[in-house]
Write a protein that holds these residues in place. Sequence first.
Motif, short mmCIF file in Angstrom:
data_model
loop_
_atom_site.label_atom_id
_atom_site.label_comp_id
_atom_site.label_asym_id
_atom_site.label_seq_id
_atom_site.Cartn_x
_atom_site.Cartn_y
_atom_site.Cartn_z
N SER A 269 19.18 -10.29 -79.35
CA SER A 269 19.99 -10.23 -80.56
C SER A 269 19.91 -11.53 -81.34
O SER A 269 19.85 -11.53 -82.58
CB SER A 269 21.44 -9.91 -80.21
N SER A 273 18.35 -12.06 -84.97
CA SER A 273 19.19 -12.72 -85.98
C SER A 273 18.41 -13.82 -86.70
O SER A 273 18.50 -13.97 -87.92
CB SER A 273 20.44 -13.33 -85.33
N LEU A 326 24.15 -8.39 -84.87
CA LEU A 326 23.47 -9.68 -85.02
C LEU A 326 24.51 -10.75 -85.39
O LEU A 326 25.67 -10.44 -85.65
CB LEU A 326 22.40 -9.58 -86.10
#
Length: 357
Positions: A269, A273, A326
Amino acid sequence: MEAIFVKSSTNSYHITVGKRVRNNLNRYLTKDYSSILIVTDENVAALYLEDIIKNFPEKPVFKSIVPAGEQSKNIETFYQLQTDAIQFGLDRESLIIALGGGVVGDLAGFAAATFMRGIDYIQIPTTVLAHDSSVGGKVAINHELGKNLIGNFYPPQAVVYDTDTLQSLNEREMRSGYAELIKEALIADKSFFDMLLQTDIYSLDSNELQTHLKLGIKIKAQIVEEDEKESGVRKHLNLGHTLGHALESELGYGSLTHGEAVAIGLLFSLHVSEQALTANVPFNALRLWLEKNRYPLDNFEYHTEQLISRMKADKKSVKSKIQMVLLKETAFPVVKELEDAEVTEYLHSFIVRMIGK
């Protein structure tokens, strides 16, 4: 001892955290129940089952002991619990006690949610991981095609968290639980995250552990109160779970613990991001902490197509689109819908970053 209050649409309940609270359960029960069924696993039963039974010398008390491990969170074990409840003569005024970790809590909670259209249950967590799963009323079992696809929102009547039971946990269980604490810190509290980065989870004293648990529970409880049915901010609690759940089901339940899979999912994640949001997130700091605390990060194969299929089947997906939580930065989560091609690209670059393949 500290009590944390949680409001839900059906009932409000207290989460009590402290030492030896399992020995005084009657003070946390809100009703005079006709009978009690304790659901636990074979490992926890050997350690704490008799302690729980002793709380109810004048009640009909029954027990159902399931095999330990994620493999028990299935339709067969669920059906057996329903059979046990019927054969023991439970009625609508009975209580189910979930004594154990996240598997037992989810399984027993779903049994309570569906037996006679719903009876009361309480959670007695015995793992660090269960600080998260015992709060908020999500109950479920797994399907071979995906994790937690069969379930309900069904809040407990109480959560009684005896931190003395955590002394029996092994390293793997500590790792699993602390992944969820890291997740809660990442989505809501930068100072808590920084605190955890200074923590060796295998040399904690009891005060440190209680501090971390209470901070994590308060984050979870606040989010659950704001969004009980996961229509908004509660989705943020799924940070790391899109890939984490896919890995669990793809590798076979139990190959990685839930928290070990979530730890990898958290890194993914943060990687996405950086790529999708050009976010300034602590990927390297988290990876270093996970490595120091001996999380398994690279000793298995990633199969990109299968993982994407698993992610699309996840309950968080909408119209077969993968939704990921995110971070714009620590404590600022967002939900983003991604195309298959994007996820494929992100997975390939993540695998290269993690294991150089």
